[in-house]
Design a protein around this motif. Structure first.
Motif, PDB file in Angstrom:
ATOM      1  N   THR A  36      10.020 -11.492 -37.287  1.00  0.00           N
ATOM      2  CA  THR A  36      11.049 -11.978 -36.431  1.00  0.00           C
ATOM      3  C   THR A  36      12.599 -11.338 -36.752  1.00  0.00           C
ATOM      4  N   LEU A  37      12.843 -11.170 -37.936  1.00  0.00           N
ATOM      5  CA  LEU A  37      14.140 -10.614 -38.275  1.00  0.00           C
ATOM      6  C   LEU A  37      13.896  -9.091 -37.997  1.00  0.00           C
ATOM      7  N   THR A  38      12.875  -8.363 -38.066  1.00  0.00           N
ATOM      8  CA  THR A  38      13.029  -6.892 -37.917  1.00  0.00           C
ATOM      9  C   THR A  38      13.132  -6.611 -36.394  1.00  0.00           C
ATOM     10  N   GLU A  39      12.579  -7.637 -35.763  1.00  0.00           N
ATOM     11  CA  GLU A  39      12.556  -7.424 -34.081  1.00  0.00           C
ATOM     12  C   GLU A  39      14.196  -7.588 -33.829  1.00  0.00           C
ATOM     13  N   VAL A  40      14.773  -8.505 -34.179  1.00  0.00           N
ATOM     14  CA  VAL A  40      16.272  -8.960 -34.025  1.00  0.00           C
ATOM     15  C   VAL A  40      17.022  -7.846 -34.411  1.00  0.00           C
ATOM     16  N   LEU A  41      17.032  -7.289 -35.525  1.00  0.00           N
ATOM     17  CA  LEU A  41      17.781  -6.179 -36.122  1.00  0.00           C
ATOM     18  C   LEU A  41      17.550  -5.007 -35.408  1.00  0.00           C
ATOM     19  N   LEU A  42      16.322  -4.396 -34.997  1.00  0.00           N
ATOM     20  CA  LEU A  42      16.120  -3.094 -34.476  1.00  0.00           C
ATOM     21  C   LEU A  42      16.549  -3.257 -33.173  1.00  0.00           C
ATOM     22  N   ARG A  43      16.513  -4.365 -32.298  1.00  0.00           N
ATOM     23  CA  ARG A  43      17.265  -4.453 -31.073  1.00  0.00           C
ATOM     24  C   ARG A  43      18.912  -4.479 -31.089  1.00  0.00           C
ATOM     25  N   ALA A  44      19.184  -4.687 -32.121  1.00  0.00           N
ATOM     26  CA  ALA A  44      20.742  -5.154 -32.177  1.00  0.00           C
ATOM     27  C   ALA A  44      21.408  -3.701 -32.562  1.00  0.00           C
ATOM     28  N   ALA A  45      20.621  -2.982 -33.390  1.00  0.00           N
ATOM     29  CA  ALA A  45      21.116  -1.732 -34.196  1.00  0.00           C
ATOM     30  C   ALA A  45      20.216  -0.489 -33.910  1.00  0.00           C
ATOM     31  N   PRO A  46      20.795   0.142 -32.750  1.00  0.00           N
ATOM     32  CA  PRO A  46      19.933   1.625 -32.252  1.00  0.00           C
ATOM     33  C   PRO A  46      19.625   2.527 -33.331  1.00  0.00           C
ATOM     34  N   ARG A  47      20.710   2.655 -34.647  1.00  0.00           N
ATOM     35  CA  ARG A  47      20.458   3.582 -35.387  1.00  0.00           C
ATOM     36  C   ARG A  47      19.776   3.095 -36.655  1.00  0.00           C
ATOM     37  N   GLY A  59      28.261 -19.339 -38.200  1.00  0.00           N
ATOM     38  CA  GLY A  59      27.185 -19.137 -37.094  1.00  0.00           C
ATOM     39  C   GLY A  59      25.868 -18.784 -37.800  1.00  0.00           C
ATOM     40  N   ASP A  60      24.999 -18.315 -36.843  1.00  0.00           N
ATOM     41  CA  ASP A  60      23.507 -18.036 -37.250  1.00  0.00           C
ATOM     42  C   ASP A  60      23.677 -16.640 -38.188  1.00  0.00           C
ATOM     43  N   GLN A  61      23.031 -17.034 -39.314  1.00  0.00           N
ATOM     44  CA  GLN A  61      23.130 -15.621 -40.403  1.00  0.00           C
ATOM     45  C   GLN A  61      22.568 -14.428 -39.610  1.00  0.00           C
ATOM     46  N   THR A  62      21.188 -14.701 -38.897  1.00  0.00           N
ATOM     47  CA  THR A  62      20.795 -13.541 -38.374  1.00  0.00           C
ATOM     48  C   THR A  62      21.587 -12.722 -37.459  1.00  0.00           C
ATOM     49  N   ASP A  63      22.233 -13.584 -36.544  1.00  0.00           N
ATOM     50  CA  ASP A  63      23.163 -13.053 -35.394  1.00  0.00           C
ATOM     51  C   ASP A  63      24.239 -12.339 -36.438  1.00  0.00           C
ATOM     52  N   ARG A  64      24.808 -12.707 -37.369  1.00  0.00           N
ATOM     53  CA  ARG A  64      25.929 -12.108 -38.053  1.00  0.00           C
ATOM     54  C   ARG A  64      25.445 -10.815 -38.514  1.00  0.00           C
ATOM     55  N   LEU A  65      24.119 -10.781 -39.484  1.00  0.00           N
ATOM     56  CA  LEU A  65      23.473  -9.548 -39.867  1.00  0.00           C
ATOM     57  C   LEU A  65      23.267  -8.516 -38.786  1.00  0.00           C
ATOM     58  N   LEU A 115      25.130  -4.786 -38.511  1.00  0.00           N
ATOM     59  CA  LEU A 115      24.399  -3.470 -38.542  1.00  0.00           C
ATOM     60  C   LEU A 115      24.376  -2.641 -37.191  1.00  0.00           C
ATOM     61  N   SER A 116      24.954  -3.414 -36.202  1.00  0.00           N
ATOM     62  CA  SER A 116      24.880  -2.936 -34.690  1.00  0.00           C
ATOM     63  C   SER A 116      25.277  -1.363 -34.572  1.00  0.00           C
ATOM     64  N   ASP A 117      26.413  -1.294 -35.555  1.00  0.00           N
ATOM     65  CA  ASP A 117      27.005   0.192 -35.235  1.00  0.00           C
ATOM     66  C   ASP A 117      26.598   1.134 -36.591  1.00  0.00           C
ATOM     67  N   VAL A 177       6.862   9.966 -40.252  1.00  0.00           N
ATOM     68  CA  VAL A 177       6.773   8.827 -39.321  1.00  0.00           C
ATOM     69  C   VAL A 177       8.144   8.113 -39.266  1.00  0.00           C
ATOM     70  N   LEU A 178       8.833   8.265 -40.198  1.00  0.00           N
ATOM     71  CA  LEU A 178      10.157   7.496 -40.035  1.00  0.00           C
ATOM     72  C   LEU A 178      11.022   8.229 -39.241  1.00  0.00           C
ATOM     73  N   ALA A 179      11.095   9.501 -38.952  1.00  0.00           N
ATOM     74  CA  ALA A 179      11.739  10.426 -38.242  1.00  0.00           C
ATOM     75  C   ALA A 179      11.464  10.046 -36.773  1.00  0.00           C
ATOM     76  N   ARG A 180      10.284   9.477 -36.341  1.00  0.00           N
ATOM     77  CA  ARG A 180      10.109   9.163 -34.814  1.00  0.00           C
ATOM     78  C   ARG A 180       9.737   7.558 -34.521  1.00  0.00           C
ATOM     79  N   SER A 181       9.712   6.910 -35.736  1.00  0.00           N
ATOM     80  CA  SER A 181       9.580   5.561 -35.531  1.00  0.00           C
ATOM     81  C   SER A 181      10.441   4.788 -36.388  1.00  0.00           C
ATOM     82  N   ARG A 182      10.931   3.595 -35.636  1.00  0.00           N
ATOM     83  CA  ARG A 182      12.200   2.816 -36.400  1.00  0.00           C
ATOM     84  C   ARG A 182      11.581   1.816 -37.217  1.00  0.00           C
ATOM     85  N   LEU A 183      10.453   1.520 -37.268  1.00  0.00           N
ATOM     86  CA  LEU A 183       9.798   0.437 -38.218  1.00  0.00           C
ATOM     87  C   LEU A 183       8.434   0.976 -38.676  1.00  0.00           C
TER      88      LEU A 183
END
Length: 758
Positions: free
Chosen positions: A128-139, A97-103, A107-109, A31-37
């Motif tokens: 909320t955090l997982t949504e932000v991180l997964l959008r920002a970090a495609p891998r 700045g906002d810690q979530t944005d910094r995180l 993780l973006s690359d 499942v992790l091979a095809r789903s990011r969360l």
């Protein structure tokens, strides 16, 4: 030492044998091979955490940036969620700045696996955090454990069932029975499953619904009773409560097991179990004695009672006996009992008072040889310090105690660079104590400390406003600190003359008042740095020398490390390059011990020209790339002002003249991929191994990947042949090719490997 882990991450080693779960392991990997969360859900005690850590360990090779575990069970403040994840990833706490944005930016690359463990009490924040991180970090891939789904778009939920239990009349083994036998052997050496006891053990495991925690708790009881007696007692418990397979049966089974263990404890053991539930994570013996003793539990009896709880696996003893903790489910049960006893407010107060005393002791050691161990000890107790602050802030009438605790912790937050956490608590404390007069001394000190952190994060205007609030108190020492703070504002804004004047005046005031503490002593290195930026090298060296000698005389190390840095800068530009490098290496060692990324980055910046001068151009370019990334993580590209950054740029210009453009960019890019530990090793001239590539998905054919997945599920070659309708010889050949292509020697390595996710 700096806590940064290798690229492999920070997964803990397994302390006991992992039993069963082959189907769940295989399914989670697929499942992790095809789903990011992916969220593992299930009843408390079913083994979600253990399974998640095993899955992450199996997949670690597929993630070049590692697999990282974030333990959330001790966290109670949702606002600190992003900071807690950043701490687990060893990211600096100074970023503005906002810690979530910094995180998300960090993780973006990155290509890594993040394990968020125990999300159910923070489910909204985690979602909320997982949504932000997964959008920002495609891998990025996230594996969460929770008693309920996060309910995020794209989430794949796997319900983790209890371990399978054999049918009533079955004599065959199963995972639940195997788990009991394994843990029983650890409790009672020589225990083994036999024809005589197998059916009884299976009956016991059926009563416990195959819940691992319940089975392990039951196994502990073999120290004092036989398997048959154990089953009889379990039967009594469940007859009293009714069938465990009624609605909510598994929750009821686990609760019944815990209640049964509770009933078998003595009155003192039950009392200590309840009282220890106020600890959010681990704790030491001194804390257990201070918080747990009193009333019906005498202080001199506590150690024996605690030892009995350890023997019964209610409390776990870890780190060579230095630390204790309870599993979340047992802690929750203890918290219920504590509330029923009516002791919760009093025990939380004792908990707060203990950690306040610890913080006050650390502040008293702030200038001596005990400074470093005191700071490291506070870092170890950070979760408990949060509980102490939260209790004071949420208890009417205790707001001034929260204010005092925040004031005492200022030097700890400053020295370890916990700027985001400092601002979070200090802002709340200032809000909670708004009714106090502006001239209230301790509130003024907290306002100053908040302003100093804001300035360090590049928030100059906010810092000025807080300094003005602090200046309302009639305190000459505080006024000297405020002068120092405004000098830092001038430094960061590029006004060197104003910075030098104010910091020099503050330093003179500290000397006149006889005031010594870490933030005051830092005026010396700060003044030296300003003088160096003005190219007044002799004066810069004299001030730095004086600061180094003061640190050596007292045994204090935090300020001395900055003084060593300042002296190194002055020595470097006056031609004493070897001495400068020696100072920087000594500075680096202290900063590494503290985990202070700001100090490490400053030292590595200055070591870059040293590497360049010695003709190691590509290594210098790698250091340049490493520190560029580190400044970016700190969120302060203009930290220490434009004049500092101009000096830093000299190294880059010199390297561009000495290296072809492609070699310079390649080396700089490689440096940007180094961990902090690797960058420090490079600066020391130690070999730095290039990270090995993750097994490539394209190395295997489609059929070979299919075979590898079935091997990972635990199927034999014959079973794989039947599943895929192939000849066994063909499957044998595929397995051999897989081993050769991946460089493995055994099929167990295939089971621990999975192709990298898309």
């Amino acid at each position: 030492m700096l806590a940064e882990m290798s690229r492999a991450g920070n997964l803990p080693a397994e302390m006991t044998r992992f039993i069963g779960r082959q189907r769940e392991l295989g399914e989670a990997r697929q499942v992790l091979a095809r789903s990011r969360l992916v969220t593992l859900t299930g009843v408390g005690g079913v083994g979600k955490t253990r399974l998640a850590v095993r899955v992450a360990a199996d997949l670690r090779r597929s993630f070049p940036d590692g697999a990282w575990l974030v333990e959330l069970s001790a966290l109670r403040e949702p606002a600190l969620l992003a900071r807690t994840v950043a701490d687990a990833l060893r990211l600096p706490g100074q970023a503005s700045g906002d810690q979530t944005d910094r995180l998300a930016d960090h993780l973006s690359d990155k290509h890594l696996l993040l394990v968020l463990d125990t999300c159910e009490h923070l489910v909204d924040g985690c979602a909320t955090l997982t949504e932000v991180l997964l959008r920002a970090a495609p891998r990025l891939r996230i594996l969460a454990t929770s008693r309920e789904p996060l309910d995020v778009m794209g989430e794949h939920t796997l319900v983790i069932p209890p371990l399978p239990v054999a049918d009533q009349d079955s004599a065959t083994g199963d995972d639940a029975v195997t788990l009991f036998a394994d843990r029983a052997e650890a409790m009672v050496p020589g225990f083994a499953l036999t024809r005589d006891n197998h059916a009884t053990v299976a009956r016991l495991c059926r009563h416990l619904d195959g819940i691992p925690l319940a089975i392990e708790l039951a196994a502990v009881r073999l120290r004092s009773m036989s398997v048959e007696q154990l089953v009889d007692r379990i039967d009594d418990r469940f007859r009293l409560l009714g069938t465990p397979r009624a609605a909510g049966g598994r929750h009821r089974t686990l609760r019944a097991t815990i209640e049964w263990s509770h009933d078998l404890c003595t009155a003192q053991e039950r009392l200590l179990w309840a009282r220890l539930s106020v600890f959010p994570g681990d704790f030491d013996l001194a804390a257990a004695e201070r918080v747990g003793a009193g009333g019906a539990l005498a202080a001199d009896a506590l150690l024996d009672v605690l030892a009995r709880l350890v023997e019964k696996s209610i409390v776990l003893c870890e780190r060579d006996g230095r630390r204790y903790r309870m599993l979340d489910t047992l802690r929750e049960y203890g918290a219920e009992r504590l509330t029923e006893l009516g002791e919760r407010p009093d025990v939380l107060r004792r908990h707060r008072d203990h950690y306040l005393a610890l913080a006050e002791e650390a502040r008293r050691d702030a200038l001596g040889a005990g400074q470093l161990p005191a700071l490291i000890r506070l870092r170890e107790e950070n979760a408990n310090l949060r509980v102490a602050l939260e209790h004071s802030l949420s208890t009417p009438g205790d707001e001034e105690t929260a204010l005092h605790l925040a004031a005492v912790l200022q030097h700890y937050w400053l020295c370890l660079g916990k700027f985001g956490e400092a601002l979070s608590w200090q802002d709340r404390v200032l809000t909670a104590t708004e009714a106090l007069p502006p001239a209230h001394r301790e509130r003024a000190w907290v306002a100053f400390g908040t302003g100093l952190v804001a300035v360090q994060r590049g928030e100059a205007e906010r810092g000025r406003a807080l300094f003005e609030r602090a200046d309302a108190a009639d305190d000459p020492v505080l006024r000297a600190h405020i002068l120092h703070g405004t000098g830092l504002v001038a430094l960061f804004e590029g006004e060197l003359e104003g910075a030098r004047t104010r910091i020099a005046q503050a330093r003179e005031e500290f000397a006149r008042l006889g005031h010594e503490e870490p933030a005051a002593l830092l005026a010396g290195p700060h003044l030296s740095s300003v003088l160096a930026l003005e190219s007044d090298w002799d004066a810069a060296l004299a001030v730095a020398e004086e600061s180094v000698r003061a640190g050596e005389a007292s045994g204090e190390v935090w300020n001395r490390s900055f003084a060593l840095y300042a002296r190194a800068a002055a020595r470097w530009w006056t031609g004493r390059k070897d001495e400068a490098v020696d100072d920087l290496m000594a500075c680096l060692q202290i900063k590494e011990d503290l985990g202070d990324q700001l100090g490490i980055t400053l030292a590595l910046d200055l070591l870059t020209p040293a590497t360049l001068v010695r003709g190691r151009y590509e290594e210098a370019a790698m250091l340049l790339g490493a520190t560029e990334r580190m400044w970016r993580e700190l969120g302060a590209q203009l930290q220490y002002g434009p004049h500092y950054m101009e000096r830093r740029a000299l190294s880059e210009k010199a390297l561009q003249r000495r290296l072809p453009a492609d070699r310079f960019q390649s080396a700089k890019r490689r440096g940007g991929e180094l961990t902090i530990t690797e960058a420090i090793a490079l600066a020391r001239g130690e070999p730095v191994a290039a990270p090995g590539p993750a097994p490539a998905r394209e190395t295997l054919t489609t059929r070979e990947r299919e075979v590898a997945a079935l091997v990972a599920e635990g199927l034999t070659n014959r079973q794989i042949a039947d599943r895929l309708v192939l000849a066994k010889r063909t499957v044998d050949s595929h397995v051999e090719h897989i081993l050769t292509k991946l460089g493995f020697t055994a099929r167990t390595e295939i089971a621990a490997w999975t192709p990298p996710p898309d």
